[in-house]
Design an enzyme around this catalytic site. Sequence first.
Site, PDB file in Angstrom:
ATOM      1  N   GLY A   1      34.266  37.826  50.227  1.00  0.00           N
ATOM      2  CA  GLY A   1      33.106  37.793  49.376  1.00  0.00           C
ATOM      3  C   GLY A   1      31.709  37.035  50.227  1.00  0.00           C
TER       4      GLY A   1
ATOM      5  N   TYR B   1      35.295  36.099  55.779  1.00  0.00           N
ATOM      6  CA  TYR B   1      35.945  36.524  54.700  1.00  0.00           C
ATOM      7  C   TYR B   1      35.397  37.439  53.501  1.00  0.00           C
ATOM      8  CZ  TYR B   1      38.152  36.291  50.336  1.00  0.00           C
ATOM      9  OH  TYR B   1      38.694  36.428  49.054  1.00  0.00           O
TER      10      TYR B   1
ATOM     11  N   ASP C   1      36.617  45.365  39.741  1.00  0.00           N
ATOM     12  CA  ASP C   1      35.770  44.173  40.062  1.00  0.00           C
ATOM     13  C   ASP C   1      34.410  43.750  39.511  1.00  0.00           C
ATOM     14  OD1 ASP C   1      36.413  41.246  41.286  1.00  0.00           O
ATOM     15  OD2 ASP C   1      34.822  41.861  42.875  1.00  0.00           O
TER      16      ASP C   1
ATOM     17  N   SER D   1      45.610  35.893  49.835  1.00  0.00           N
ATOM     18  CA  SER D   1      45.822  37.194  50.666  1.00  0.00           C
ATOM     19  C   SER D   1      45.151  38.711  50.164  1.00  0.00           C
ATOM     20  CB  SER D   1      46.862  37.400  51.403  1.00  0.00           C
ATOM     21  OG  SER D   1      48.050  37.347  50.563  1.00  0.00           O
ATOM     22  N   ARG D   2      44.646  39.412  50.827  1.00  0.00           N
ATOM     23  CA  ARG D   2      44.383  40.710  50.153  1.00  0.00           C
ATOM     24  C   ARG D   2      44.417  41.882  50.676  1.00  0.00           C
ATOM     25  NH1 ARG D   2      40.255  39.345  45.444  1.00  0.00           N
ATOM     26  NH2 ARG D   2      40.479  37.117  45.288  1.00  0.00           N
TER      27      ARG D   2
ATOM     28  N   SER E   1      37.941  35.270  39.343  1.00  0.00           N
ATOM     29  CA  SER E   1      38.535  35.777  40.197  1.00  0.00           C
ATOM     30  C   SER E   1      40.089  35.038  40.277  1.00  0.00           C
ATOM     31  CB  SER E   1      38.129  34.833  41.626  1.00  0.00           C
ATOM     32  OG  SER E   1      36.695  35.173  41.560  1.00  0.00           O
ATOM     33  N   ALA E   2      40.845  36.204  40.572  1.00  0.00           N
ATOM     34  CA  ALA E   2      42.246  35.829  40.307  1.00  0.00           C
ATOM     35  C   ALA E   2      42.827  35.808  39.100  1.00  0.00           C
ATOM     36  CB  ALA E   2      42.881  35.020  41.498  1.00  0.00           C
ATOM     37  N   CYS E   3      42.276  36.250  38.113  1.00  0.00           N
ATOM     38  CA  CYS E   3      42.876  36.137  36.700  1.00  0.00           C
ATOM     39  C   CYS E   3      43.175  37.427  36.120  1.00  0.00           C
ATOM     40  CB  CYS E   3      41.557  35.349  35.991  1.00  0.00           C
ATOM     41  SG  CYS E   3      41.439  33.585  36.115  1.00  0.00           S
ATOM     42  N   GLY E   4      43.214  38.468  36.704  1.00  0.00           N
ATOM     43  CA  GLY E   4      43.842  39.747  36.219  1.00  0.00           C
ATOM     44  C   GLY E   4      43.247  41.042  36.147  1.00  0.00           C
ATOM     45  N   LYS E   5      41.943  41.085  36.814  1.00  0.00           N
ATOM     46  CA  LYS E   5      41.280  42.278  36.655  1.00  0.00           C
ATOM     47  C   LYS E   5      41.649  43.443  37.173  1.00  0.00           C
ATOM     48  CE  LYS E   5      37.288  40.608  38.005  1.00  0.00           C
ATOM     49  NZ  LYS E   5      37.803  39.075  38.406  1.00  0.00           N
TER      50      LYS E   5
ATOM     51  N   LYS F   1      29.809  40.731  46.397  1.00  0.00           N
ATOM     52  CA  LYS F   1      29.449  39.628  45.387  1.00  0.00           C
ATOM     53  C   LYS F   1      27.872  39.369  45.598  1.00  0.00           C
ATOM     54  CE  LYS F   1      32.916  39.246  42.952  1.00  0.00           C
ATOM     55  NZ  LYS F   1      34.330  39.327  43.583  1.00  0.00           N
TER      56      LYS F   1
ATOM     57  N   HIS G   1      30.734  40.777  36.337  1.00  0.00           N
ATOM     58  CA  HIS G   1      32.056  40.647  37.191  1.00  0.00           C
ATOM     59  C   HIS G   1      33.325  41.208  36.396  1.00  0.00           C
ATOM     60  CE1 HIS G   1      35.045  37.669  39.402  1.00  0.00           C
ATOM     61  NE2 HIS G   1      35.069  38.743  39.895  1.00  0.00           N
TER      62      HIS G   1
ATOM     63  N   ASN H   1      44.808  43.996  37.870  1.00  0.00           N
ATOM     64  CA  ASN H   1      46.059  44.309  37.215  1.00  0.00           C
ATOM     65  C   ASN H   1      45.671  44.992  35.897  1.00  0.00           C
ATOM     66  OD1 ASN H   1      48.802  43.203  38.473  1.00  0.00           O
ATOM     67  ND2 ASN H   1      47.059  41.866  39.239  1.00  0.00           N
TER      68      ASN H   1
ATOM     69  N   ARG I   1      36.076  32.566  49.243  1.00  0.00           N
ATOM     70  CA  ARG I   1      34.713  32.355  49.203  1.00  0.00           C
ATOM     71  C   ARG I   1      34.503  30.604  49.167  1.00  0.00           C
ATOM     72  NH1 ARG I   1      33.589  32.884  44.688  1.00  0.00           N
ATOM     73  NH2 ARG I   1      35.457  33.447  43.621  1.00  0.00           N
TER      74      ARG I   1
HETATM   75  P1  GTP Z   1      39.552  38.917  41.877  1.00  0.00           P
HETATM   76  O1  GTP Z   1      39.894  40.217  42.868  1.00  0.00           O
HETATM   77  O2  GTP Z   1      39.686  37.663  42.680  1.00  0.00           O
HETATM   78  O3  GTP Z   1      38.439  39.029  41.258  1.00  0.00           O
HETATM   79  O4  GTP Z   1      40.977  38.835  40.866  1.00  0.00           O
HETATM   80  P2  GTP Z   1      41.307  39.530  39.643  1.00  0.00           P
HETATM   81  O5  GTP Z   1      40.543  39.151  38.566  1.00  0.00           O
HETATM   82  O6  GTP Z   1      41.223  41.235  40.061  1.00  0.00           O
HETATM   83  O7  GTP Z   1      42.936  39.400  39.654  1.00  0.00           O
HETATM   84  P3  GTP Z   1      44.215  40.028  39.843  1.00  0.00           P
HETATM   85  O8  GTP Z   1      44.480  41.041  38.914  1.00  0.00           O
HETATM   86  O9  GTP Z   1      44.444  40.387  41.400  1.00  0.00           O
HETATM   87  O10 GTP Z   1      45.292  38.954  39.408  1.00  0.00           O
HETATM   88  C1  GTP Z   1      45.443  37.631  40.082  1.00  0.00           C
HETATM   89  C2  GTP Z   1      46.578  37.064  39.672  1.00  0.00           C
HETATM   90  O11 GTP Z   1      46.965  36.806  38.293  1.00  0.00           O
HETATM   91  C3  GTP Z   1      48.055  37.857  40.462  1.00  0.00           C
HETATM   92  O12 GTP Z   1      48.793  36.712  40.944  1.00  0.00           O
HETATM   93  C4  GTP Z   1      48.461  38.590  39.118  1.00  0.00           C
HETATM   94  O13 GTP Z   1      49.771  38.291  39.487  1.00  0.00           O
HETATM   95  C5  GTP Z   1      48.340  37.275  38.085  1.00  0.00           C
HETATM   96  N1  GTP Z   1      47.797  38.264  36.694  1.00  0.00           N
HETATM   97  C6  GTP Z   1      47.480  39.319  36.551  1.00  0.00           C
HETATM   98  N2  GTP Z   1      47.696  39.814  35.156  1.00  0.00           N
HETATM   99  C7  GTP Z   1      48.500  39.067  34.734  1.00  0.00           C
HETATM  100  C8  GTP Z   1      49.114  38.778  33.298  1.00  0.00           C
HETATM  101  O14 GTP Z   1      48.806  39.763  32.376  1.00  0.00           O
HETATM  102  N3  GTP Z   1      49.922  37.931  33.067  1.00  0.00           N
HETATM  103  C9  GTP Z   1      50.302  36.853  33.952  1.00  0.00           C
HETATM  104  N4  GTP Z   1      50.912  35.927  33.498  1.00  0.00           N
HETATM  105  N5  GTP Z   1      49.665  36.928  35.298  1.00  0.00           N
HETATM  106  C10 GTP Z   1      48.830  37.938  35.553  1.00  0.00           C
HETATM  107  C1  SPV Z   2      36.808  37.099  43.929  1.00  0.00           C
HETATM  108  O1  SPV Z   2      36.798  36.231  44.515  1.00  0.00           O
HETATM  109  O2  SPV Z   2      36.179  37.301  42.570  1.00  0.00           O
HETATM  110  C2  SPV Z   2      36.837  38.428  44.748  1.00  0.00           C
HETATM  111  C3  SPV Z   2      36.965  38.581  46.006  1.00  0.00           C
HETATM  112  O3  SPV Z   2      36.866  39.495  44.109  1.00  0.00           O
HETATM  113  S1  SPV Z   2      35.649  38.218  46.859  1.00  0.00           S
HETATM  114  O4  SPV Z   2      35.301  39.432  47.581  1.00  0.00           O
HETATM  115  O5  SPV Z   2      36.089  37.233  48.104  1.00  0.00           O
HETATM  116  O6  SPV Z   2      34.753  37.734  46.067  1.00  0.00           O
HETATM  117 MN    MN Z   3      36.261  39.152  41.840  1.00  0.00          MN
END
Ligand code: GTP
Ligand code: SPV
Ligand code: MN
Length: 598
Positions: free
Chosen positions: A200, A198, A276, A367-368, A249-253, A207, A227, A255, A70
């Site tokens: 978002g 891309y 998400d 990458s997604r 974003s990319a902080c663990g949702k 989004k 979010h 997972n 984004r």
């Molecule tokens: P968006 O799709 O961007 O909104 O991201 P998201 O919040 O869904 O994040 P996602 O679960 O894809 O995790 C992003 C990164 O954080 C990955 O590289 C995971 O390996 C890492 N991660 C997720 N959960 C944990 C955790 O509990 N501990 C640690 N150390 N890393 C984590």
């Molecule tokens: C984020 O960045 O929070 C995502 C991927 O979930 S995107 O669809 O690009 O917003």
């Molecule tokens: Mn997101």
Amino acid sequence: MAVENAAIRAWVKEIETLCTPDQIVWCDGSEAERDRLTKECLATGELIELNQQKMPGCYLHRSAAHDVARTEHLTFVCTPEKLDAGPNNNWMAPADARAKLSALYQGCMKGRTLYVVPFLMGPPGSRFSKVGVEITDSKYVVLNMRIMTRVGKPALDHLGASGDFTRCLHSLGDLSPDRRFICHFPEDNTVWSIGSGYGGNALLGKKCLALRLASYLGKKEGWLAEHMLILGVQNPQGETRYVTGAFPSACGKTNLAMLQPPASMPGWKTFTVGDDIAWLRPGEDGRLYAINPEAGFFGVVPGTSKKTNANATAMIQSNTIFTNVALRPDGTPWWEGHDDPAPATALDWQGRPWTPASSEKAAHPNSRFTTPASQCSCISPEFENPNGVPISAMLFGARRQRVVPLVYQSRSWQHGVFLGATLSSETTAAATGKVGVLRRDPMAMLPFCGYNFGDYWAHWLEVGAKLKHPPAIFRTNWFRTNDAGKFLWPGFGDNLRVIKWVLERAEGKGEARETPIGFVPATNALDLRGSDLSGESLDKLLAVDPADWTEAVQSQGEFFDSFGGRIPKGIRDEHERLAQAIQTEITPDDMRGRDAGN
Ligand code: GTP
Ligand code: SPV
Ligand code: MN
């Protein structure tokens, strides 16, 4: 497909005149349509076929090298008054944005096909659900929208003869960041996006509609667009409770949404409702209910493995579009953090030869995968429930190496809204820009709230006031590190240990210690049976250092000041209260020799 809705037909005609495509294709969401588009993408190179024996229905897409995340600085909220967009958004006057983008759209689809994609966000027949129509000249976008939303009949049935749908116009343009804009017109329920393919920026249901425009609509209509992941947790007694989590974003949702209970917690089960986005409304019983408006997952690939996320690993073995991962000689994808060791040779995400000796990563860090929710083996039986699921607890989580404990609970809804409003996190690869920089990201909505944050916090307080049984609110941080920079908390499946305490607290049980920032788990309150976490690590994870928090309180105050008079009193009161509580705790020794920060 014959679409009779007059408002859709009129809008398509208008855009046809502006963009002058060679032809128009109306999308119906059928499998025949998917097969046809896939074949066309294979012919143009927009998709590369992966090994169909090993991974049936899986394809690789390589985006333009400068179009991989984004672009927040090119994203605008176009309200008549700048203050209504707030300091949290980039702003353009609606007429200026229309003029600027119209010039870019002029004739932009010459030689291309215009696809009309009617889509539904939310379960069919739900009062939560909203219809959008995306016009796009990207087949890749159509294929992704088909996975992420309910395309065709469910949308048209929901809409009927009404003209109440979000107009989502998208063109790849020339893909240049110099001519890239993602503009939102909340008053016209319209999104105009050009110059990016891309996620978002281009899948406008996600989004743009489901967060930026929906948050604005929610303010008008009395609900929340967030979010947030939505997770169902069943205890060994067979009772299921629902938790949401707002993490940047990319902080663990994803997972957490697909969490696999550790072997040492027998009898616990988890169910994914969403990974998400959550739309939340007060129910007649005074509880808050949530649905997931999406129909698929657009998840971060790197780090996905059987160890971290077995459910996602299984789910992406078929019918998945991979974007910007590496390709192995046997036609299967690979990425950093894959279960298999690095291949001796591969093509990197840009299609260049790669070996483990290469200095660059094989897969792009952002990458997604795009996968239908129906492929997730732990999808909740309530996934399609038009009434949503009742929420017992809400988490606000972020990436903080220091200062913020593993988990703590707010004293009230108002204090919980304050915890959300003061969320800050280290930046990730999900947006362009520097990674690892600490920034304020209230409710994990900094890039996604479609109006002034001050008004948004006021709206949160109003929604809470309507709830007889509001969810308990917590802050979490899986990312605190030790002096060597290593994560103190094992994370992933072990996060269930934290959720267990969270749910106990939500029911008025669970032991806690009151601190100036809120309730932290008491010693031995977290169920750590079968975990090898040391007592020393646990102490560090739960520590609340008053001197650190003195700095944090000051920076919170500066942040709030940037919103001027729009900050609700309840939030100012909580800030004042925190400042005083910290002041009472602190001794002169605490502040000696500290450097500034946070
Ligand atoms: P968006 O799709 O961007 O909104 O991201 P998201 O919040 O869904 O994040 P996602 O679960 O894809 O995790 C992003 C990164 O954080 C990955 O590289 C995971 O390996 C890492 N991660 C997720 N959960 C944990 C955790 O509990 N501990 C640690 N150390 N890393 C984590
Ligand atoms: C984020 O960045 O929070 C995502 C991927 O979930 S995107 O669809 O690009 O917003
Ligand atoms: Mn997101």
